[in-house]
Design a protein around this motif. Structure first.
Motif, PDB file in Angstrom:
ATOM      1  N   LYS A  80       0.812  -1.209   0.000  1.00 20.60           N
ATOM      2  CA  LYS A  80       0.000   0.000   0.000  1.00 20.60           C
ATOM      3  C   LYS A  80       0.850   1.266   0.000  1.00 20.60           C
ATOM      4  N   ASP A  81       2.048   1.195   0.608  1.00 25.54           N
ATOM      5  CA  ASP A  81       2.890   2.389   0.654  1.00 25.54           C
ATOM      6  C   ASP A  81       3.328   2.830  -0.743  1.00 25.54           C
ATOM      7  N   VAL A  82       3.409   1.881  -1.677  1.00 27.96           N
ATOM      8  CA  VAL A  82       3.751   2.242  -3.057  1.00 27.96           C
ATOM      9  C   VAL A  82       2.663   3.128  -3.657  1.00 27.96           C
ATOM     10  N   PHE A  83       1.409   2.757  -3.467  1.00 26.05           N
ATOM     11  CA  PHE A  83       0.302   3.548  -4.013  1.00 26.05           C
ATOM     12  C   PHE A  83       0.306   4.958  -3.440  1.00 26.05           C
ATOM     13  N   VAL A  84       0.592   5.087  -2.145  1.00 22.66           N
ATOM     14  CA  VAL A  84       0.596   6.404  -1.503  1.00 22.66           C
ATOM     15  C   VAL A  84       1.656   7.308  -2.130  1.00 22.66           C
ATOM     16  N   LEU A  85       2.882   6.784  -2.277  1.00 20.93           N
ATOM     17  CA  LEU A  85       3.962   7.608  -2.819  1.00 20.93           C
ATOM     18  C   LEU A  85       3.776   7.911  -4.303  1.00 20.93           C
ATOM     19  N   VAL A  86       3.291   6.919  -5.063  1.00 20.53           N
ATOM     20  CA  VAL A  86       3.060   7.157  -6.492  1.00 20.53           C
ATOM     21  C   VAL A  86       1.983   8.210  -6.690  1.00 20.53           C
ATOM     22  N   ASP A  87       0.948   8.169  -5.854  1.00 17.89           N
ATOM     23  CA  ASP A  87      -0.119   9.176  -5.953  1.00 17.89           C
ATOM     24  C   ASP A  87       0.430  10.577  -5.644  1.00 17.89           C
ATOM     25  N   LYS A  88       1.307  10.679  -4.642  1.00 12.79           N
ATOM     26  CA  LYS A  88       1.889  11.978  -4.301  1.00 12.79           C
ATOM     27  C   LYS A  88       2.768  12.488  -5.444  1.00 12.79           C
ATOM     28  N   TRP A  89       3.568  11.599  -6.016  1.00 14.15           N
ATOM     29  CA  TRP A  89       4.430  12.008  -7.121  1.00 14.15           C
ATOM     30  C   TRP A  89       3.584  12.448  -8.320  1.00 14.15           C
ATOM     31  N   SER A  90       2.566  11.667  -8.641  1.00 17.55           N
ATOM     32  CA  SER A  90       1.721  11.974  -9.802  1.00 17.55           C
ATOM     33  C   SER A  90       1.002  13.312  -9.623  1.00 17.55           C
ATOM     34  N   ALA A  91       0.546  13.593  -8.391  1.00 14.26           N
ATOM     35  CA  ALA A  91      -0.130  14.866  -8.135  1.00 14.26           C
ATOM     36  C   ALA A  91       0.834  16.033  -8.305  1.00 14.26           C
ATOM     37  N   ALA A  92       2.077  15.865  -7.800  1.00  9.58           N
ATOM     38  CA  ALA A  92       3.073  16.927  -7.954  1.00  9.58           C
ATOM     39  C   ALA A  92       3.420  17.130  -9.417  1.00  9.58           C
ATOM     40  N   ALA A  93       3.553  16.045 -10.168  1.00  7.78           N
ATOM     41  CA  ALA A  93       3.878  16.147 -11.590  1.00  7.78           C
ATOM     42  C   ALA A  93       2.740  16.795 -12.366  1.00  7.78           C
ATOM     43  N   GLN A  94       1.507  16.473 -12.009  1.00  2.00           N
ATOM     44  CA  GLN A  94       0.363  17.017 -12.719  1.00  2.00           C
ATOM     45  C   GLN A  94       0.252  18.529 -12.544  1.00  2.00           C
ATOM     46  N   ARG A  95       0.780  19.035 -11.438  1.00  2.00           N
ATOM     47  CA  ARG A  95       0.726  20.474 -11.204  1.00  2.00           C
ATOM     48  C   ARG A  95       1.772  21.245 -12.014  1.00  2.00           C
ATOM     49  N   MET A  96       2.604  20.539 -12.768  1.00  2.00           N
ATOM     50  CA  MET A  96       3.643  21.191 -13.574  1.00  2.00           C
ATOM     51  C   MET A  96       3.097  21.623 -14.939  1.00  2.00           C
ATOM     52  N   GLN A  97       1.945  22.240 -14.960  1.00  2.00           N
ATOM     53  CA  GLN A  97       1.322  22.625 -16.228  1.00  2.00           C
ATOM     54  C   GLN A  97       2.056  23.772 -16.911  1.00  2.00           C
ATOM     55  N   ASN A  98       2.903  24.495 -16.148  1.00  3.79           N
ATOM     56  CA  ASN A  98       3.650  25.589 -16.768  1.00  3.79           C
ATOM     57  C   ASN A  98       4.659  25.091 -17.807  1.00  3.79           C
ATOM     58  N   LEU A  99       4.939  23.785 -17.807  1.00  5.99           N
ATOM     59  CA  LEU A  99       5.874  23.221 -18.786  1.00  5.99           C
ATOM     60  C   LEU A  99       5.248  23.072 -20.165  1.00  5.99           C
ATOM     61  N   PHE A 100       3.938  23.145 -20.243  1.00  9.31           N
ATOM     62  CA  PHE A 100       3.236  22.804 -21.487  1.00  9.31           C
ATOM     63  C   PHE A 100       2.625  24.033 -22.146  1.00  9.31           C
TER      64      PHE A 100
END
Length: 583
Positions: free
Chosen positions: A251-271
């Motif tokens: 379960k700890d994998v899902f928690v960290l992957v979700d946090k990483w994905s949320a942080a990456a998704q907020r990088m909309q200034n790159l696009f």
């Protein structure tokens, strides 16, 4: 006849991790080809290069048969065999002699290997002390202070055990030994940045234990799954990582992957997405150049727009005699950018055309907004779907004239990933990186070179105050957390397999930036960058060139050129022409 240049290219200054191989071309005349090959190369790579070097251009892959051995013990090699110490002297086998040669075949149901004749290589039925010696050697080679010579020796030892007199294995104990050795060799390949080989070995270890029900098989099977999970997390292969974490109940994998994905998704200034019209019918966009758009499925139901731009001869038939370039465009481009003569011309100066893959939310893609979190996943989706797309269009796959890979700016994040995880055998015409980003998550890695703050703001957007032009503090923290968990999981797996290194695995088990991904790429590499680039400083290209230690590489810094003027440089134009011509 001794070829003056290597048949399988490695960087001339980096012989470690390579070995000498001789191929007897004609026994009666004593004609022989000598070459260096990189550690972990496939037999297929030798065949492809022999075809490419044929001055008559008449030799085909299926015409070449390579064997190893002597009178009384002759083994015909399969294309997907890895070259090891026992392959130092090979022979070109004529068609009329094939029946006299045995074939080494893999038994997929058990993951075992079989040969008709024995060899001197260590056997999987060898004593436990022999296996333990191999594992001890591997543990030493995995350590932070080991050199490539130790890694080479350890891989060769395990490969010999796996590929030696590997009669058909039908007992669970032997299958467990095979799985264990695949796991350990997978870690060795990972340690030395041959990521595509590492993925193959971890998958092979799991496959070897299918249907096996003996004491100890569960622990080996779990360690193989954990090893694969750790590597997939480090490579941002999130769908596969989530599936494996589900198998393990992690379960700890899902928690960290979700946090990483949320942080990456907020990088909309790159696009900087723009839409373009989808052209399902073939149209002539430039004289003698046919354009056709297709949409390829992504893992989450989105559709990725891909544009084919092919040079055609008389009758509209695509020219398949020269390289084809698979392109991943920049953040301020679309698939339509590459139909412009000033872009298409240089990239096809000695090529048959382009296949331009669009990001989700860009061009003629549909169903999703741009996403840094899905950038590499979408790159895999494109590569996986291309063979079917080629077949639907009546095109040959693999492309007869060889395939090159290209990434510009943000697209370099996809291109470096694809090159690192699929290898030079797929992209046999080489890798081209234009205005590419560097970056590494390795311990004590240097921060990315930043452009002047006002230039980044004016030209390409910026993140929050204090953040990098190329990422955010939130994303960095999430990446480090995933790396730490991956190292913990990988270290446990290596220990169960019997090759846990002293000092752990943190020196190679971390999330992968472009520099990390390029380290094991053994093909040809061209880096193009503006000398005074105001958006992505030229130091990015220098660091990428330094990182690609296994590649035959060339760095071109166009004099006086910036991000927006690079393509007008005569140095740029000439470098592309020479590279695509195979020179």
């Amino acid at each position: 006849v001794v070829f003056a240049s290597p048949l399988v290219c490695v960087h001339e200054a980096s012989p470690a991790g390579a070995m000498d191989i001789s191929v007897l071309l004609d026994e009666d005349l004593g004609l022989e080809a000598s070459m260096h090959v990189p550690l972990g190369a496939h037999v297929r790579a030798l065949k492809e290069e022999l075809c490419r070097r044929d001055p008559t251009s008449s030799t085909r892959m299926e015409d070449i048969h390579l064997g190893v051995g002597s009178e009384g013990r002759r083994i015909l090699l399969l294309d997907d065999e890895l070259l090891t110490e026992r392959h130092r002297r090979l022979q070109l086998v004529p068609d009329d002699a094939l029946e006299a040669w045995a074939t080494c075949v893999e038994a997929p149901s058990s993951g075992a290997y079989s040969t008709a004749e024995p060899s001197d290589a260590p056997s999987l039925a060898a004593s436990a002390s022999c296996i333990e010696a191999l594992l001890a050697e591997a543990a030493e080679a995995l350590g932070p202070s080991a050199d490539e010579a130790k890694g080479d020796a350890a891989v060769r030892g395990i490969s010999a055990a796996l590929e030696g007199p590997a009669r058909v294995v039908d007992d669970g104990a032997a299958a467990a030994r095979i799985a264990r050795l695949h796991v350990v060799r997978g870690f060795l390949f990972w340690r030395w940045s041959m990521l595509h080989r590492s993925l193959e070995d971890f998958v092979a270890a799991r496959r070897a234990l299918d249907g096996v029900d003996i004491a100890g098989a569960d622990s080996i099977g779990r360690c193989a799954t954990e090893a694969l999970l750790a590597l997939r997390m480090c490579l941002s292969q999130w769908p596969g990582a989530r599936e494996l974490a589900g198998e393990l109940g992690a379960k700890d994998v899902f928690v960290l992957v979700d946090k990483w994905s949320a942080a990456a998704q907020r990088m909309q200034n790159l696009f900087f997405p723009q839409e373009v019209d989808f052209q399902s019918d073939e149209v002539e966009v430039l004289p003698g150049v046919a354009q056709r758009d297709v949409r390829l499925p992504a893992v989450d139901g989105a559709q990725l727009g891909v544009r084919f731009l092919l040079r055609c001869g008389a009758g509209g038939t695509p020219d398949m005699s020269k390289p084809l370039v698979l392109c991943f465009h920049g953040e301020d481009e679309t698939v339509e950018t590459y139909a412009a003569p000033e872009v298409f011309g240089p990239l096809t100066s000695y090529a048959s055309g382009l296949v331009v893959a669009g990001f989700r939310g860009y061009g003629c893609s549909s169903g999703a907004e741009p996403s840094l979190a899905m950038l590499r996943v979408d790159g895999d989706s494109v590569c996986d779907a291309l063979p079917r797309a080629f077949a639907d269009m009546g095109l040959q796959w693999p492309w007869p004239g060889r395939l090159a890979l290209y990434g510009n700016s943000l697209g370099s994040r996809v291109a470096c990933y694809i090159a690192g995880t699929r290898g030079a055998e797929v992209f046999d015409a080489g890798l081209i990186l234009e205005s590419a980003w560097c970056g590494s998550y390795a311990p004590r890695a240097r921060p990315l070179p930043e452009p002047p703050k006002h230039m980044a703001l004016a030209a390409m957007g910026s993140n929050a105050i204090g953040d990098s032009r190329f990422g955010s503090h939130e994303l960095l923290v999430a990446s480090v957390a995933i790396g730490r968990l991956s190292a913990k999981v990988a270290a446990a797996a290596a220990s169960v397999a019997g090759a846990g290194p002293v000092g752990g695995v943190g020196h190679f088990c971390h999330m992968m930036g472009n520099e990390d991904l390029l380290q094991g790429f053994g093909g040809r590499l061209l880096l193009l960058h503006g000398e005074v680039d105001h958006v992505i400083p030229a130091e990015h290209a220098r660091r990428l060139c330094d990182a690609a230690r296994a590649a035959t590489r060339r760095l071109v810094l166009a004099t006086g050129k910036r991000y927006d003027s690079l393509r007008s440089s005569p140095q740029y134009l000439e470098a592309l022409r020479v590279f695509l011509a195979g020179q």
